[in-house]
Design an enzyme around this catalytic site. Structure first.
Site, mmCIF file in Angstrom:
data_model
loop_
_atom_site.group_PDB
_atom_site.id
_atom_site.type_symbol
_atom_site.label_atom_id
_atom_site.label_comp_id
_atom_site.label_asym_id
_atom_site.label_seq_id
_atom_site.Cartn_x
_atom_site.Cartn_y
_atom_site.Cartn_z
ATOM 1 N N LYS A 66 4.853 -131.611 -7.746
ATOM 2 C CA LYS A 66 4.688 -130.355 -8.489
ATOM 3 C C LYS A 66 4.055 -129.286 -7.602
ATOM 4 C CE LYS A 66 0.857 -129.793 -11.136
ATOM 5 N NZ LYS A 66 0.065 -128.570 -10.973
ATOM 6 N N ASN A 67 2.952 -129.655 -6.935
ATOM 7 C CA ASN A 67 2.190 -128.636 -6.213
ATOM 8 C C ASN A 67 2.869 -128.168 -4.934
ATOM 9 O OD1 ASN A 67 0.386 -128.518 -8.231
ATOM 10 N ND2 ASN A 67 -1.228 -129.690 -7.202
ATOM 11 N N ARG A 89 -1.746 -120.988 -13.094
ATOM 12 C CA ARG A 89 -2.478 -120.250 -12.088
ATOM 13 C C ARG A 89 -1.662 -120.004 -10.803
ATOM 14 N NH1 ARG A 89 -7.647 -119.540 -9.945
ATOM 15 N NH2 ARG A 89 -7.603 -120.054 -7.754
ATOM 16 N N ARG A 126 -12.586 -120.823 -10.540
ATOM 17 C CA ARG A 126 -11.373 -120.683 -9.726
ATOM 18 C C ARG A 126 -10.975 -119.229 -9.451
ATOM 19 N NH1 ARG A 126 -6.831 -124.745 -11.626
ATOM 20 N NH2 ARG A 126 -6.297 -124.855 -9.429
ATOM 21 N N ILE A 169 -15.086 -130.388 -5.064
ATOM 22 C CA ILE A 169 -14.132 -129.271 -4.964
ATOM 23 C C ILE A 169 -14.270 -128.312 -6.144
ATOM 24 C CG2 ILE A 169 -11.695 -128.629 -4.667
ATOM 25 C CD1 ILE A 169 -12.749 -130.378 -2.359
ATOM 26 N N ARG A 206 2.931 -130.894 -18.029
ATOM 27 C CA ARG A 206 2.864 -129.899 -16.945
ATOM 28 C C ARG A 206 3.098 -130.567 -15.594
ATOM 29 N NH1 ARG A 206 -2.207 -126.475 -16.413
ATOM 30 N NH2 ARG A 206 -0.932 -125.947 -14.634
ATOM 31 N N CYS A 236 -10.156 -120.962 -16.246
ATOM 32 C CA CYS A 236 -9.496 -122.256 -16.158
ATOM 33 C C CYS A 236 -10.529 -123.302 -16.499
ATOM 34 C CB CYS A 236 -8.996 -122.459 -14.740
ATOM 35 S SG CYS A 236 -8.488 -124.128 -14.418
ATOM 36 N N ASP A 285 -7.710 -134.271 -7.401
ATOM 37 C CA ASP A 285 -6.699 -134.503 -8.437
ATOM 38 C C ASP A 285 -6.550 -135.991 -8.795
ATOM 39 O OD1 ASP A 285 -6.236 -131.827 -8.627
ATOM 40 O OD2 ASP A 285 -4.338 -131.829 -7.543
HETATM 41 C C1 EPZ Z 1 -4.739 -126.578 -5.653
HETATM 42 O O1 EPZ Z 1 -5.460 -125.641 -6.436
HETATM 43 C C2 EPZ Z 1 -4.003 -127.461 -6.631
HETATM 44 N N1 EPZ Z 1 -3.111 -126.658 -7.431
HETATM 45 C C3 EPZ Z 1 -4.991 -128.200 -7.537
HETATM 46 O O2 EPZ Z 1 -4.274 -129.066 -8.374
HETATM 47 C C4 EPZ Z 1 -5.935 -128.997 -6.648
HETATM 48 O O3 EPZ Z 1 -6.920 -129.596 -7.461
HETATM 49 C C5 EPZ Z 1 -6.604 -128.097 -5.611
HETATM 50 O O4 EPZ Z 1 -5.593 -127.377 -4.849
HETATM 51 C C6 EPZ Z 1 -7.477 -128.848 -4.620
HETATM 52 O O5 EPZ Z 1 -6.711 -129.807 -3.953
HETATM 53 C C7 EPZ Z 1 -1.932 -126.297 -6.971
HETATM 54 O O6 EPZ Z 1 -1.539 -126.608 -5.854
HETATM 55 C C8 EPZ Z 1 -1.074 -125.523 -7.897
HETATM 56 P P1 EPZ Z 1 -8.247 -124.352 -3.935
HETATM 57 P P2 EPZ Z 1 -6.073 -124.337 -5.788
HETATM 58 O O7 EPZ Z 1 -7.902 -122.928 -3.703
HETATM 59 O O8 EPZ Z 1 -5.157 -123.852 -4.733
HETATM 60 C C9 EPZ Z 1 -12.444 -122.167 -4.839
HETATM 61 C C10 EPZ Z 1 -3.439 -129.835 -10.438
HETATM 62 O O9 EPZ Z 1 -3.938 -130.541 -11.344
HETATM 63 N N2 EPZ Z 1 -11.756 -120.878 -4.519
HETATM 64 O O10 EPZ Z 1 -8.183 -125.302 -2.791
HETATM 65 O O11 EPZ Z 1 -6.448 -123.444 -6.880
HETATM 66 C C11 EPZ Z 1 -11.942 -122.782 -6.113
HETATM 67 O O12 EPZ Z 1 -12.554 -122.228 -7.231
HETATM 68 C C12 EPZ Z 1 -4.244 -128.754 -9.794
HETATM 69 O O13 EPZ Z 1 -2.284 -129.987 -10.031
HETATM 70 C C13 EPZ Z 1 -12.482 -119.714 -4.442
HETATM 71 O O14 EPZ Z 1 -13.704 -119.709 -4.654
HETATM 72 O O15 EPZ Z 1 -7.390 -124.947 -5.130
HETATM 73 C C14 EPZ Z 1 -12.253 -124.248 -5.895
HETATM 74 O O16 EPZ Z 1 -13.582 -124.514 -6.249
HETATM 75 C C15 EPZ Z 1 -5.577 -128.599 -10.438
HETATM 76 N N3 EPZ Z 1 -11.836 -118.551 -4.130
HETATM 77 C C16 EPZ Z 1 -12.081 -124.427 -4.382
HETATM 78 O O17 EPZ Z 1 -12.130 -123.099 -3.843
HETATM 79 C C17 EPZ Z 1 -10.492 -118.514 -3.888
HETATM 80 O O18 EPZ Z 1 -9.956 -117.426 -3.621
HETATM 81 C C18 EPZ Z 1 -10.767 -125.071 -3.946
HETATM 82 O O19 EPZ Z 1 -9.687 -124.410 -4.578
HETATM 83 C C19 EPZ Z 1 -9.757 -119.709 -3.956
HETATM 84 C C20 EPZ Z 1 -10.411 -120.892 -4.272
#
Ligand code: EPZ
Length: 429
Positions: free
Chosen positions: A22-23, A96, A125, A333, A403, A120, A311
């Site tokens: 998916k991702n 998202r 996030r 995370i 999803r 979320c 995840d």
């Molecule tokens: C991706 O989310 C995945 N989603 C998530 O899977 C996964 O848990 C996550 O990566 C970590 O591996 C998709 O690929 C669609 P991040 P993402 O940006 O990209 C903070 C699922 O169940 N952050 O690596 O949103 C954020 O809040 C989902 O399939 C900022 O502060 O994750 C988090 O604490 C859930 N500012 C951390 O960084 C930003 O601009 C990591 O988020 C961006 C992120």
């Protein structure tokens, strides 16, 4: 609203074919905005999230065609031109990752108006790192009434960007924008999740110039335009890990196919430490566990790839609920990713959560109960727990599951699980 009913206690025996990730699929779909030529994605999962994104892309001008190819489901995406550079709130809020159309729209048309993704359940996030990267590449960004309004009066320019911490979404977003920028972009402290490698390789097949794929420093030399490609989506390592944990929880022997063993190395190490047999094969793994013997409690801490995936944290917690001893689970995370704990407690688990840490004290057995899915990965942890719980577990709010898990009940029941979907006539609120 549908629910899932599971009668626990059946061993799992058989084979489960892993679907496309998916991702990865949703980022690859967004990449189709970067070219006027068709992008054909094979090994596509059919999920609510891919459908959402398909709807959004159609509004932007992409012809989205789902079809059955010789190797299974595929999606053909073709965007001869962008007809609208606006991604509205009602579509972005549902998922998202839709926010990641901002970069490609900017790169292709020089302007975009994309809704902020909003809150979320697994934490705040924010998207600040995404916006900082696009600004560094020359985008002018304003925030207005919940929308990001971005313009590139002088086009996107290559830039040196060092992320303050690793973000999957921000790395992908910067990559999607940089491939068509003028000049060279360097992304430091880039995330190196396998889905980013998949995106980078697909973009390369479309004509992009990217060095450092699978490392934490990506060097992207912008090109004038990209072409179409045929691309097979990488296997879903979270689906794979979830079924591996399900087999370990229920006991029995399950062969996971159409995937690659190295996609779940960190999880396999922890499972082996806990007493599960995990044997790599040429196209996946075999997971074996004697349900008569209790597993050992082991500690895990979620990390960016190649560490233990956030995840898979909920699923592993479910596994630890009946292990012998105490397991300490650190979530590094996301700040609020233990919503499954109270639901697992309803099934008889002994879990104490404090800040970013959960202590799971293994109990001899779980007992079926009514529980509620709170997010995608949390909901599959309840399925996993239900497979081993005594009696019936009824899981509400299963829309989270669809999803990200393709034909979940079908895949598990083919291995002997007693799991079915219950269609409710009355709507819950
Ligand atoms: C991706 O989310 C995945 N989603 C998530 O899977 C996964 O848990 C996550 O990566 C970590 O591996 C998709 O690929 C669609 P991040 P993402 O940006 O990209 C903070 C699922 O169940 N952050 O690596 O949103 C954020 O809040 C989902 O399939 C900022 O502060 O994750 C988090 O604490 C859930 N500012 C951390 O960084 C930003 O601009 C990591 O988020 C961006 C992120």
């Amino acid at each position: 609203m549908d629910r899932i009913a599971i009668e626990g206690g059946a061993r799992l025996e058989g084979e489960i074919a892993i679907s496309g990730a998916k991702n990865s699929a949703i980022k690859l779909m967004a990449a189709s905005l970067l070219t006027s030529e068709p992008l054909r994605l094979t090994n596509m999962p059919r999920l609510a999230d891919t459908r959402f994104l398909g709807q959004l892309l159609s509004r932007l001008g992409t012809e989205v065609q789902e079809q059955d190819g010789p190797d299974g489901p595929e999606t053909l995406l073709h965007t001869p031109e962008i007809i609208s550079a606006i991604a509205p709130y009602d579509l972005v809020r549902q998922m998202r990752a839709s926010f990641n159309v901002l970069g490609p729209l900017l790169a292709r048309t020089g302007e975009a108006k994309v809704s902020l993704p909003g809150g979320c359940t697994i934490g705040a996030r924010p998207v600040d790192l995404h916006l900082q990267a696009l600004t560094a590449m020359g985008a002018e960004i304003e925030l207005e009434e919940g929308y990001v309004i971005a313009r590139t009066p002088h086009g996107l320019k290559g830039a040196e960007i060092e992320f303050p911490f690793v973000s999957v979404g921000a790395t992908e977003h910067a990559l999607l924008a940089a491939v068509l920028a003028d000049g060279t972009t360097v992304l430091r402290k880039a995330a190196r999740e396998p889905e980013i490698g998949d995106l980078a390789r697909c973009l390369t097949a479309m004509g992009a110039r990217i060095e450092g794929v699978d490392t934490d420093e990506l060097v992207i030399t912008g090109v004038g335009s990209l072409g179409g490609a045929n691309w097979s989506v990488i296997p879903d390592r979270i689906e794979m890990g979830s079924y591996a944990v399900a087999a370990a929880m229920a006991g029995g022997e399950v062969r996971l196919t159409k995937t690659r063993p190295e996609l779940m190395t960190a999880l396999a190490e922890k499972m082996i430490e806990a007493g599960v047999e995990v044997t790599p094969t040429t196209d996946g793994v075999i997971v074996k566990r004697d349900p008569a013997r209790r597993l050992r409690a082991v500690d895990v801490a979620t990390e960016v790839y190649p560490g233990f995936a956030t995840d898979l944290q909920a699923q592993f917690m479910a596994l630890m609920t009946t292990a012998e001893g105490d397991s300490v689970i650190h979530e590094n995370i996301f700040e609020n990713r233990f919503m499954h704990a109270p639901e697992l407690i309803r099934l008889g688990a002994d879990i104490h959560v404090q800040a970013g840490e959960a202590v799971v004290r293994g109990v001899p057995a779980l007992h079926g109960a009514q529980v509620m899915a709170t997010d995608l990965r949390a909901s599959v942890s309840l399925v996993i727990a239900g497979l081993a719980a005594e009696g019936e577990t009824m899981i509400g709010r299963v829309y989270h599951l669809v999803r990200g898990f393709e034909r979940l009940e079908e895949k598990l029941s083919a291995c002997g699980a007693d799991i079915r979907r219950v269609r409710d006539e009355v709507h819950e609120h």
